[in-house]
Design a protein around this motif. Structure first.
Motif, PDB file in Angstrom:
ATOM      1  N   GLY A  95      43.251  14.442  88.805  1.00 39.48           N
ATOM      2  CA  GLY A  95      43.388  15.182  87.563  1.00 39.48           C
ATOM      3  C   GLY A  95      44.812  15.388  87.097  1.00 39.48           C
ATOM      4  N   ALA A  96      45.794  15.075  87.943  1.00 41.55           N
ATOM      5  CA  ALA A  96      47.193  15.310  87.573  1.00 41.55           C
ATOM      6  C   ALA A  96      47.612  14.449  86.389  1.00 41.55           C
ATOM      7  N   THR A  97      47.149  13.212  86.349  1.00 40.52           N
ATOM      8  CA  THR A  97      47.529  12.316  85.254  1.00 40.52           C
ATOM      9  C   THR A  97      46.984  12.813  83.929  1.00 40.52           C
ATOM     10  N   ASP A  98      45.718  13.228  83.901  1.00 36.67           N
ATOM     11  CA  ASP A  98      45.125  13.702  82.654  1.00 36.67           C
ATOM     12  C   ASP A  98      45.846  14.945  82.141  1.00 36.67           C
ATOM     13  N   ARG A  99      46.198  15.855  83.038  1.00 34.69           N
ATOM     14  CA  ARG A  99      46.920  17.054  82.600  1.00 34.69           C
ATOM     15  C   ARG A  99      48.291  16.692  82.042  1.00 34.69           C
ATOM     16  N   ALA A 100      48.983  15.783  82.701  1.00 35.36           N
ATOM     17  CA  ALA A 100      50.298  15.370  82.224  1.00 35.36           C
ATOM     18  C   ALA A 100      50.186  14.635  80.885  1.00 35.36           C
ATOM     19  N   MET A 101      49.163  13.811  80.731  1.00 38.77           N
ATOM     20  CA  MET A 101      48.973  13.099  79.477  1.00 38.77           C
ATOM     21  C   MET A 101      48.696  14.059  78.319  1.00 38.77           C
ATOM     22  N   GLU A 102      47.914  15.093  78.569  1.00 40.08           N
ATOM     23  CA  GLU A 102      47.646  16.087  77.526  1.00 40.08           C
ATOM     24  C   GLU A 102      48.936  16.772  77.085  1.00 40.08           C
ATOM     25  N   GLU A 103      49.777  17.121  78.049  1.00 38.01           N
ATOM     26  CA  GLU A 103      51.039  17.780  77.712  1.00 38.01           C
ATOM     27  C   GLU A 103      51.980  16.824  76.988  1.00 38.01           C
ATOM     28  N   ALA A 104      52.065  15.584  77.449  1.00 39.79           N
ATOM     29  CA  ALA A 104      52.928  14.606  76.785  1.00 39.79           C
ATOM     30  C   ALA A 104      52.455  14.345  75.360  1.00 39.79           C
ATOM     31  N   THR A 105      51.144  14.245  75.161  1.00 40.88           N
ATOM     32  CA  THR A 105      50.601  14.050  73.814  1.00 40.88           C
ATOM     33  C   THR A 105      50.936  15.232  72.927  1.00 40.88           C
TER      34      THR A 105
END
Length: 526
Positions: free
Chosen positions: A196-206
């Motif tokens: 889940g770390a990638t999805d959380r980081a992607m949401e923040e980057a977006t």
């Protein structure tokens, strides 16, 4: 004398005129759009809002949307039409449940999408949307497409959608940002240590990039006097510099990169690399429209290499260049058009590469259209229109001859004629190219179990190829897995997504490439 009856006047069919979207409606009319990836949709919505529009991205279409589309659209259409039309109708029905009247919905909302033509059903989408909306109880609901500037401008000197320099450059950034995040998510997530770390980081980057885009819609370096051509040209150039290379642009990319680089990864997981391509809508969907295919591949232990939208845009430009040369030759005005198109194709790829590098350098460059055309031309005429045409053949040959993936997957909706033609060529090439493992896949709404079971069977061969490649690389580099793990323990920077170890022309698998890199480092340190 015989009496001749006067011929009755011929009554030709005329489509009912569309109600235009006027400038004075911007403050009270919400533009609906969607059906790209959630990342693209969020970034495009930010551009619309930043330029003063009310805008709402539709949610990801579900299987229920497909059923609604089939209920209200004509029979025999392809899945994208059913999913997109059904998704829009489902959203409008939700507005009614929230208390909106049908009249207010028709007056205060419109749908903005891409239109087209050519030898497939895509050219009928606009009319099919309108038919479905009328059948569902929303007659006269406005559907605007990229090709329908007549609709947008009709009846007003101030069109409702103003294609300003800020708007156009914002959309270019939104597509590039979305493409790069789209690819990076699938390159990082299979190797994340914490689920889940990638999805959380992607949401923040977006979110970071969307906030940046939303603040750029009204940028003006200065206000040139009216009819001052030199001042207007200088203003445009300064806007281009600001949007595509300015300090705020760089800062936003660096902030998003730093967020993504916090994800811890393990590059030694041996995973087959699946090159996923095909019909545009099916290949870019991240939901029920392609049976959640990419998440399914990840759950089965694969890494997915997806296609960015930028590849298709550059293909459209490249194809326009080819038709220009064939029809007009290269003299006078036609030569100027060739130079303009060539510059546009080059500039899009150059800007994409710069953006990708500032976002960490993990995303691939856009495809070399000349190479794809040269590879595919003996088997598929590059000027044949429709779908992705020769791209699917060219990409398959790149995979085979550069050993760029363990499995080549071409996904398409039901009855997609251009993709089916490319599949026939690819089957022939797979028989000739020993390194091409090819699987065509149709995402028929009712065929999910059948489609995913075929993927599972094809992945068996791809896993074997990935593991063999990894073990051969260990032997070739004369290192053991334990030695590689020990080196990683001494170099924690190698557990970050943007650690640079990939090289073109190496083994396809990420783990095998990592072994090659670490072996060279071990020899250098010993």
């Amino acid at each position: 004398m015989p009496v001749h009856a006067e011929p009755e006047p011929v009554q030709h069919y005329h489509r009912r005129p569309d109600r235009p979207f006027l400038a004075e409606e911007r403050s009270r009319t919400t533009i609906l759009f969607g059906n790209l990836t959630p990342k693209h949709d969020a970034l495009i919505e930010a551009v619309f809002r930043g330029n003063g529009y009310l805008c709402q991205a539709l949610p990801l279409p579900t299987r229920a949307c497909y059923d609604i589309g089939k209920e209200f659209c004509n029979n025999g259409l392809c899945n994208p039409n059913y999913y997109t039309a059904g998704n829009l109708i489902q959203y409008l029905r939700q507005l009614k449940r929230e208390g909106w009247s049908t009249e207010d919905i028709i007056d205060r909302f419109l749908y903005f999408s891409i239109g087209g033509c050519g030898p497939c059903r895509f050219g009928m989408y606009e009319s099919e949307y309108k038919l479905a909306l009328e059948n569902a109880g929303f007659p006269g609901f406005r559907v605007l497409t990229f090709q329908s500037n007549r609709v947008i401008r009709e009846g007003s000197n101030q069109p409702g959608l103003a294609y300003t320099v800020n708007f156009g450059l914002g959309m270019l950034n939104a597509l590039n940002f979305g493409d790069i995040l789209f690819e990076m998510a699938y390159r990082i997530r299979p190797y994340e240590v914490e689920p889940g770390a990638t999805d959380r980081a992607m949401e923040e980057a977006t979110r970071i990039l969307a906030e940046h885009l939303a603040g750029q819609g009204f940028y003006e370096p200065f206000q040139p006097p009216r009819k001052d051509r030199l001042g207007s040209t200088l203003s445009i150039l300064l806007k281009i510099r600001h949007h595509l290379a300015g300090r705020e642009w760089r800062r936003a990319l660096e902030q998003a990169r730093d967020v993504l680089n916090q994800v811890e990864v393990d590059w030694l997981r041996v995973k087959p690399l699946v090159k996923a391509t095909g019909e545009f809508y099916s290949a870019i969907s991240e939901g029920d429209a392609n049976h959640n295919l990419y998440r399914f591949l990840e759950s089965e232990g694969a890494e997915v290499l997806v296609d960015p939208i930028g590849n298709l845009v550059r293909y459209w430009i490249h194809q326009a260049r080819g038709h220009n040369r064939r029809r007009k030759g290269l003299s006078g005005w036609s030569r100027k058009k060739e130079w303009t198109l060539a510059f546009a194709e080059w500039f899009w790829g150059w800007q994409y590469r710069r953006t990708a590098r500032l976002l960490g350098g993990l995303a691939h460059d856009l495809e070399d259209q000349d190479e794809l055309e040269k590879l595919a031309e003996p088997y598929y005429d590059p000027l044949t229109r429709g779908g992705e045409a020769h791209l699917l053949v060219g990409r398959g040959l790149v995979v085979a001859r550069h050993r760029a993936a363990h499995l080549y997957l071409s996904v398409k909706p039901f009855g997609c004629m251009p993709s089916t033609q490319a599949d026939a060529v690819l089957f022939m090439l797979a028989a000739r190219e020993p390194d091409l493992t090819f699987l065509p896949l149709e995402t028929l709404g009712e065929g999910e179990v059948h489609a995913l079971s075929r993927v599972q069977m094809a992945l068996g061969e791809a896993r074997r190829k990935a593991m063999t490649e990894f073990e051969e690389e260990l032997r070739r580099q004369r290192v053991t897995r334990q030695q590689v793990e020990q080196w990683v323990a001494r170099h924690p920077e190698a557990r970050r997504p943007f650690y640079p170890f990939r090289r073109e022309g190496g083994p396809a698998g990420t783990a095998a490439q990592f072994v090659r890199h670490v072996a060279a480092q071990v020899r250098r340190e010993s």
